[in-house]
Every structure is written in structure tokens, then in C-alpha cells.
Design a protein around this motif. Structure first.
Motif, PDB file in Angstrom:
ATOM      1  N   GLY A 127     -13.997  -5.283 -13.332  1.00  0.00           N
ATOM      2  CA  GLY A 127     -14.505  -3.916 -13.219  1.00  0.00           C
ATOM      3  C   GLY A 127     -13.954  -3.150 -12.038  1.00  0.00           C
ATOM      4  N   LYS A 128     -12.980  -3.751 -11.345  1.00  0.00           N
ATOM      5  CA  LYS A 128     -12.409  -3.134 -10.144  1.00  0.00           C
ATOM      6  C   LYS A 128     -10.889  -3.243 -10.223  1.00  0.00           C
ATOM      7  CE  LYS A 128     -14.528  -5.759  -7.231  1.00  0.00           C
ATOM      8  NZ  LYS A 128     -14.962  -6.308  -5.911  1.00  0.00           N
ATOM      9  N   GLY A 129     -10.248  -2.151 -10.598  1.00  0.00           N
ATOM     10  CA  GLY A 129      -8.832  -2.191 -10.895  1.00  0.00           C
ATOM     11  C   GLY A 129      -7.923  -2.139  -9.681  1.00  0.00           C
ATOM     12  N   LEU A 130      -6.648  -2.415  -9.941  1.00  0.00           N
ATOM     13  CA  LEU A 130      -5.573  -2.268  -8.963  1.00  0.00           C
ATOM     14  C   LEU A 130      -4.732  -1.065  -9.361  1.00  0.00           C
ATOM     15  CD1 LEU A 130      -3.603  -3.305  -6.668  1.00  0.00           C
ATOM     16  CD2 LEU A 130      -2.439  -4.582  -8.498  1.00  0.00           C
ATOM     17  N   VAL A 131      -4.436  -0.197  -8.402  1.00  0.00           N
ATOM     18  CA  VAL A 131      -3.536   0.933  -8.625  1.00  0.00           C
ATOM     19  C   VAL A 131      -2.324   0.739  -7.722  1.00  0.00           C
ATOM     20  CG1 VAL A 131      -3.248   3.430  -8.540  1.00  0.00           C
ATOM     21  CG2 VAL A 131      -5.471   2.451  -9.163  1.00  0.00           C
ATOM     22  N   MET A 132      -1.138   0.865  -8.289  1.00  0.00           N
ATOM     23  CA  MET A 132       0.092   0.671  -7.530  1.00  0.00           C
ATOM     24  C   MET A 132       1.185   1.563  -8.084  1.00  0.00           C
ATOM     25  SD  MET A 132       1.276  -3.068  -9.003  1.00  0.00           S
ATOM     26  CE  MET A 132       2.854  -3.032  -8.135  1.00  0.00           C
ATOM     27  N   ALA A 133       2.259   1.699  -7.333  1.00  0.00           N
ATOM     28  CA  ALA A 133       3.392   2.497  -7.782  1.00  0.00           C
ATOM     29  C   ALA A 133       4.277   1.672  -8.713  1.00  0.00           C
ATOM     30  CB  ALA A 133       4.199   2.989  -6.582  1.00  0.00           C
ATOM     31  N   ASP A 134       5.143   2.378  -9.441  1.00  0.00           N
ATOM     32  CA  ASP A 134       6.069   1.716 -10.355  1.00  0.00           C
ATOM     33  C   ASP A 134       7.417   2.431 -10.314  1.00  0.00           C
ATOM     34  OD1 ASP A 134       6.921  -0.105 -12.238  1.00  0.00           O
ATOM     35  OD2 ASP A 134       6.062   0.966 -13.951  1.00  0.00           O
ATOM     36  N   PRO A 135       8.455   1.756  -9.744  1.00  0.00           N
ATOM     37  CA  PRO A 135       8.467   0.364  -9.323  1.00  0.00           C
ATOM     38  C   PRO A 135       7.973   0.186  -7.892  1.00  0.00           C
ATOM     39  CG  PRO A 135      10.664   1.270  -9.065  1.00  0.00           C
ATOM     40  CD  PRO A 135       9.811   2.365  -9.664  1.00  0.00           C
ATOM     41  N   SER A 136       7.407  -0.990  -7.630  1.00  0.00           N
ATOM     42  CA  SER A 136       7.031  -1.382  -6.279  1.00  0.00           C
ATOM     43  C   SER A 136       6.952  -2.902  -6.246  1.00  0.00           C
ATOM     44  CB  SER A 136       5.708  -0.733  -5.865  1.00  0.00           C
ATOM     45  OG  SER A 136       5.509  -0.843  -4.473  1.00  0.00           O
ATOM     46  N   TYR A 137       6.572  -3.446  -5.103  1.00  0.00           N
ATOM     47  CA  TYR A 137       6.554  -4.895  -4.937  1.00  0.00           C
ATOM     48  C   TYR A 137       5.563  -5.531  -5.909  1.00  0.00           C
ATOM     49  CZ  TYR A 137       6.549  -9.405  -2.527  1.00  0.00           C
ATOM     50  OH  TYR A 137       6.660 -10.747  -2.223  1.00  0.00           O
ATOM     51  N   GLU A 138       6.002  -6.577  -6.605  1.00  0.00           N
ATOM     52  CA  GLU A 138       5.278  -7.090  -7.766  1.00  0.00           C
ATOM     53  C   GLU A 138       4.099  -8.007  -7.444  1.00  0.00           C
ATOM     54  OE1 GLU A 138       9.777  -7.876  -8.669  1.00  0.00           O
ATOM     55  OE2 GLU A 138       8.473  -7.775  -6.902  1.00  0.00           O
ATOM     56  N   SER A 139       4.014  -8.546  -6.252  1.00  0.00           N
ATOM     57  CA  SER A 139       3.079  -9.626  -5.970  1.00  0.00           C
ATOM     58  C   SER A 139       1.620  -9.240  -6.230  1.00  0.00           C
ATOM     59  CB  SER A 139       3.236 -10.095  -4.521  1.00  0.00           C
ATOM     60  OG  SER A 139       2.433 -11.217  -4.269  1.00  0.00           O
ATOM     61  N   ALA A 140       1.224  -8.019  -5.839  1.00  0.00           N
ATOM     62  CA  ALA A 140      -0.160  -7.609  -6.059  1.00  0.00           C
ATOM     63  C   ALA A 140      -0.484  -7.574  -7.548  1.00  0.00           C
ATOM     64  CB  ALA A 140      -0.406  -6.239  -5.427  1.00  0.00           C
ATOM     65  N   ASN A 141       0.437  -7.095  -8.345  1.00  0.00           N
ATOM     66  CA  ASN A 141       0.233  -7.056  -9.795  1.00  0.00           C
ATOM     67  C   ASN A 141       0.046  -8.456 -10.358  1.00  0.00           C
ATOM     68  OD1 ASN A 141       0.304  -5.875 -12.513  1.00  0.00           O
ATOM     69  ND2 ASN A 141       2.305  -6.849 -12.668  1.00  0.00           N
ATOM     70  N   MET A 142       0.809  -9.413  -9.845  1.00  0.00           N
ATOM     71  CA  MET A 142       0.696 -10.786 -10.324  1.00  0.00           C
ATOM     72  C   MET A 142      -0.653 -11.389  -9.944  1.00  0.00           C
ATOM     73  SD  MET A 142       4.625 -11.874  -9.416  1.00  0.00           S
ATOM     74  CE  MET A 142       4.635 -13.467 -10.218  1.00  0.00           C
ATOM     75  N   ALA A 143      -1.145 -11.062  -8.747  1.00  0.00           N
ATOM     76  CA  ALA A 143      -2.461 -11.548  -8.336  1.00  0.00           C
ATOM     77  C   ALA A 143      -3.563 -10.905  -9.177  1.00  0.00           C
ATOM     78  CB  ALA A 143      -2.684 -11.263  -6.853  1.00  0.00           C
ATOM     79  N   ALA A 144      -3.370  -9.642  -9.536  1.00  0.00           N
ATOM     80  CA  ALA A 144      -4.373  -8.944 -10.343  1.00  0.00           C
ATOM     81  C   ALA A 144      -4.496  -9.556 -11.735  1.00  0.00           C
ATOM     82  CB  ALA A 144      -4.032  -7.466 -10.448  1.00  0.00           C
ATOM     83  N   GLN A 145      -3.441 -10.150 -12.241  1.00  0.00           N
ATOM     84  CA  GLN A 145      -3.535 -10.829 -13.532  1.00  0.00           C
ATOM     85  C   GLN A 145      -4.498 -12.012 -13.437  1.00  0.00           C
ATOM     86  OE1 GLN A 145      -1.915  -9.122 -15.890  1.00  0.00           O
ATOM     87  NE2 GLN A 145      -1.212  -7.864 -14.180  1.00  0.00           N
ATOM     88  N   ILE A 146      -4.531 -12.634 -12.256  1.00  0.00           N
ATOM     89  CA  ILE A 146      -5.415 -13.781 -12.044  1.00  0.00           C
ATOM     90  C   ILE A 146      -6.859 -13.326 -11.890  1.00  0.00           C
ATOM     91  CG2 ILE A 146      -5.916 -15.695 -10.467  1.00  0.00           C
ATOM     92  CD1 ILE A 146      -2.813 -15.563  -9.834  1.00  0.00           C
ATOM     93  N   SER A 147      -7.065 -12.206 -11.179  1.00  0.00           N
ATOM     94  CA  SER A 147      -8.429 -11.700 -10.995  1.00  0.00           C
ATOM     95  C   SER A 147      -8.935 -10.954 -12.226  1.00  0.00           C
ATOM     96  CB  SER A 147      -8.493 -10.776  -9.773  1.00  0.00           C
ATOM     97  OG  SER A 147      -7.795  -9.569 -10.006  1.00  0.00           O
ATOM     98  N   LYS A 148      -8.046 -10.830 -13.245  1.00  0.00           N
ATOM     99  CA  LYS A 148      -8.383 -10.150 -14.502  1.00  0.00           C
ATOM    100  C   LYS A 148      -8.738  -8.673 -14.271  1.00  0.00           C
ATOM    101  CE  LYS A 148      -9.909 -14.369 -16.918  1.00  0.00           C
ATOM    102  NZ  LYS A 148      -8.611 -14.900 -16.693  1.00  0.00           N
ATOM    103  N   ALA A 149      -8.055  -8.084 -13.310  1.00  0.00           N
ATOM    104  CA  ALA A 149      -8.291  -6.674 -13.001  1.00  0.00           C
ATOM    105  C   ALA A 149      -7.388  -5.788 -13.841  1.00  0.00           C
ATOM    106  CB  ALA A 149      -8.022  -6.410 -11.518  1.00  0.00           C
ATOM    107  N   PRO A 150      -7.886  -4.648 -14.302  1.00  0.00           N
ATOM    108  CA  PRO A 150      -6.984  -3.680 -14.940  1.00  0.00           C
ATOM    109  C   PRO A 150      -6.013  -3.134 -13.903  1.00  0.00           C
ATOM    110  CG  PRO A 150      -9.173  -2.727 -14.598  1.00  0.00           C
ATOM    111  CD  PRO A 150      -9.280  -4.172 -14.244  1.00  0.00           C
TER     112      PRO A 150
END
Length: 402
Positions: A127-150
Motif C-alpha cells: 500500500g506504499k509505492g515507490l516513485v522514481m525516474a526513468d531511466p535511473s539507478y535500478e536497485s530501488a526498483n529491484m528492492a520494491a519488487q521484494i516489498s511488493k510495492a507498486p
């Protein structure tokens, strides 16, 4: 209803911490090194030849400064012990004083990849998403897949900076808004005043995570002072880039103590004593940042000028130790062709399949890059079987802003 006893509450908390620690131990942490190695493995690169030009992982070919090397050598005989000399406390106190902070605002890790990963796990979820730029450093996006965040990915602006207004509006339930400044992979800046606007206008309860891994390479002012002001912000720094300690591993998370506490359940290993003493010695070298900043900038500026004069298309204006090039063809074919010339570049971001990131190496590295790149780009583009199956590239995601 019976209230839980203090002993029961303590046991529950310990169980929660153990669960979080076990979960974190099973979670792969993506760093610049692991992403570069994964790319190499996917292309069956194996062990690189001794005369290879390696400009694919934003490393600093200068390595640690002389004082850092001497400090490491001196402490090596004590490497059989954990930090019994108080080096972590000394580094924490010195770093805090240098930046106008309190020691409790500073937490050191073995590189900045760990706190980036843990911050994402701590502040995002279903219920708490991650917002990031595209393109940008990928690591946060990969961690968000684990936390099941949108995850909401927001395109860069026409100047290739973070579009902070679009990012703030992207998810009213955002747990974390991630800004990399200068950005990786483009090396472009998001002005401080825009980051401060995002900090003041972000969704209530969200945290702004500002990754300043490359800040020393630019003229842009840091936002570390916002930590001292008590804002909802976590700033990441690393000794991997301008300090040349990528293989030694030392990074720092800077934030209010209550925010840093939320990272603790996810695991924090003991800091290597070699990294601690090398970081302290590096901070004491007052000439290191301006000297290395100029050395890297000279190499970058010369290469970008050559690219433009030869009709190639750098993306945006980099102020960092990396930049992007629009190759006008599937970038993975360029990477493969450069590999045959013993020049190792990369990576590719899916949103821009025709662009490749180049790290800034030594003047000699960049001279070899220019020779190999001209040879590769002068040759006719060769489509791989994968390209033929996929059809035309760059019709939508491959387009660049003009």
C-alpha cells in the motif's frame, strides 16, 4: 481484554526483528558491481583480458588516495579483529562534524547499496509505492519488487532532470520518492530548488530518498542540510566514486535517528576496519575532491566534445563520471562489438534500448574508447536474431526527448 505483558511485547519485537533479519539475508542486494557482473555473465564475458578497457561500472581508475592506502596497510595486522579501536565511532563523529550534523544522523554501511535497499524495504509495501525516474539507478526498483510495492516510473524532463512535479503527483500513497542526483545513468543534474520543492510537496507520510553517490563530481549543492533541519529525507553517500573505494565498500545513510532506526531490522554487518580507516584518511585529504573532480571532468569533456564533433549523440549534459549515447541502433549490438575491441561498456535501460551508458575512465581509457567506438559505429549495423524477432526498435520507448 488482557494487555500483553512487557516480556511478551519484547518477545514479539525480537521475533519481528529475527523475521526481518532472515528475510533480509535472503534478499539479493543489487549494487553497481552486481549489475555490471550480471551483464558480463549474460554476454559470457568471463575473465577480462589484462589489457581490457573497463568503463562499464562507474568505477574510479585512480583507486584510493595515497593516505587511504597507507591507512589500510597500517591496520592490516589488526584485520583478524573486529573494530576494537573505535574507528567506526571516530569516522561517524568526524563525518557528522564535517557536514554540520549530529553523530546520530549518520550510519555507515559496507557501500551505499545496503541502505538504499533497506530504505526501500522499510518504507514501501503493497500500500506504499515507490516513485522514481526513468531511466535511473535500478536497485530501488529491484528492492520494491521484494516489498511488493507498486512502482511508478516517471520520464525525465527535456533537460534530462527528474520531473519532480510529476513524481510528487504520480502516487498519492507513495512511501518513498527516489531521486538520484546527479542521475545514474545520464549524469545529469536535478537543481536543488526542485528537490526542495519535492520535499515540501510530497505526499504526507512519504520519505524523500536522495542518492548523492555522484554529488562530489558536480557543482550542485547537496541537500544534506535538510537532515539537520529535521525533514522527512534520507540522503545516501558513498566512498566508491570520487574517493575510489568501490572495492573496499564504504557508504553512509544520513537522516533523522528515527528514520535510520527503521533500517536496522533489515541487517547491518560489521564495517570492515580497512574501509573505516581508508574513509577517514580520504576525508582528511583536502585536495582529493577538487583534484579528482577536475581530472574526471577533463576526461569527460574531451570525450563528449569528440563525440559531438563526429556526429554522435550524447544524451543530455553529464556532470558526472558517466554519460549516455544514443547509438541509433540496438545498443546491445554496440556493446558486443565494443567487447571484440576489448573495450567494455554498458549498461542498457529498457526505456532507451538504443542508448548505452559509458563510464568515464582515464585519458588513456577514453582514447581507446574513441578509437573503438568510431570503428564500431562506422561499420554497418548488424541485427541479431532477437532483433529480427522483436521487429523495429525505438519507435516508442527508444525515442529521446528533443
Amino acid at each position: 481484554m488482557t494487555e500483553p505483558s512487557s516480556d511478551s511485547a519484547l518477545m514479539d519485537r525480537r521475533a519481528l526483528l529475527r523475521t526481518a533479519a532472515f528475510a533480509a539475508a535472503a534478499i539479493p542486494i543489487a549494487s553497481e558491481a552486481t549489475l555490471a557482473q550480471a551483464k558480463m555473465a549474460s554476454q559470457s564475458m568471463g575473465v577480462l583480458p589484462p589489457d581490457a578497457v573497463i568503463i562499464n561500472a562507474n568505477e574510479n581508475p585512480l583507486g584510493p588516495c595515497k593516505a587511504a592506502c597507507e591507512a589500510i596497510t597500517k591496520i592490516l595486522p589488526l584485520g583478524g579483529r573486529y573494530d576494537r579501536m573505535g574507528e567506526l565511532n571516530a569516522l561517524t563523529n568526524e563525518y557528522a562534524a564535517l557536514h554540520g550534523l549530529k553523530p546520530e544522523n549518520v550510519a555507515f554501511y559496507a557501500g551505499s547499496s545496503e541502505p538504499l535497499h533497506y530504505t526501500t524495504l522499510a518504507f514501501t509495501g503493497p500500500g506504499k509505492g515507490l516513485v522514481m525516474a526513468d531511466p535511473s539507478y535500478e536497485s530501488a526498483n529491484m528492492a520494491a519488487q521484494i516489498s511488493k510495492a507498486p512502482v511508478k516510473k516517471v520520464p525525465l524532463t527535456k533537460a534530462y532532470s527528474h520531473d519532480v512535479k510529476a513524481m510528487v503527483a504520480a502516487d498519492p500513497n507513495a512511501g518513498l520518492i527516489y531521486i538520484v542526483n546527479p542521475n545514474n545513468p545520464t549524469g545529469t543534474i536535478t537543481p536543488r530548488e526542485e528537490i526542495l520543492w519535492a520535499l515540501e510537496n510530497k505526499p504526507k507520510g512519504s520519505i524523500l530518498l536522495v542518492d548523492e553517490a555522484y554529488i562530489h563530481l558536480s557543482d550542485e549543492q547537496s541537500v544534506v542540510d535538510q537532515v539537520a533541519a529535521g525533514k522527512d529525507i534520507i540522503v545516501l553517500r558513498t566512498f566508491s566514486k570520487i574517493y575510489g573505494m568501490a572495492g573496499i565498500r564504504c557508504g553512509v545513510a544520513i537522516a533523522r535517528p528515527d528514520l535510520l532506526d527503521k533500517l536496522q531490522p533489515y541487517y547491518q554487518n560489521a564495517m570492515p576496519v580497512t574501509a573505516l580507516v581508508a574513509a577517514r584518511a580520504s576525508l582528511a585529504d583536502k585536495d582529493l575532491i577538487p583534484t579528482r573532480k577536475k581530472w574526471i571532468a577533463d576526461s569527460r569533456v574531451e570525450t563528449l566534445a569528440w563525440l559531438k564533433s563526429n556526429g554522435y549523440k550524447p544524451v543530455g549534459t553529464s556532470v558526472s563520471n558517466c554519460f549516455m549515447i544514443d547509438t541509433g541502433r540496438p545498443a546491445h549490438t554496440v556493446i558486443a562489438a565494443m567487447q571484440k575491441e576489448k573495450v567494455y561498456i554498458g549498461r542498457i535501460w529498457p526505456v532507451w534500448p538504443n542508448a548505452v551508458r559509458i563510464s568515464v575512465g582515464s585519458p588513456e581509457d577514453m582514447a581507446s574508447f574513441r578509437t573503438a567506438f568510431k570503428k564500431v559505429m562506422d561499420a554497418p549495423a548488424v541485427a541479431s536474431n532477437a532483433d529480427l524477432k522483436a521487429g523495429p526498435v525505438g519507435v516508442t520507448h527508444g525515442k529521446f526527448l528533443s
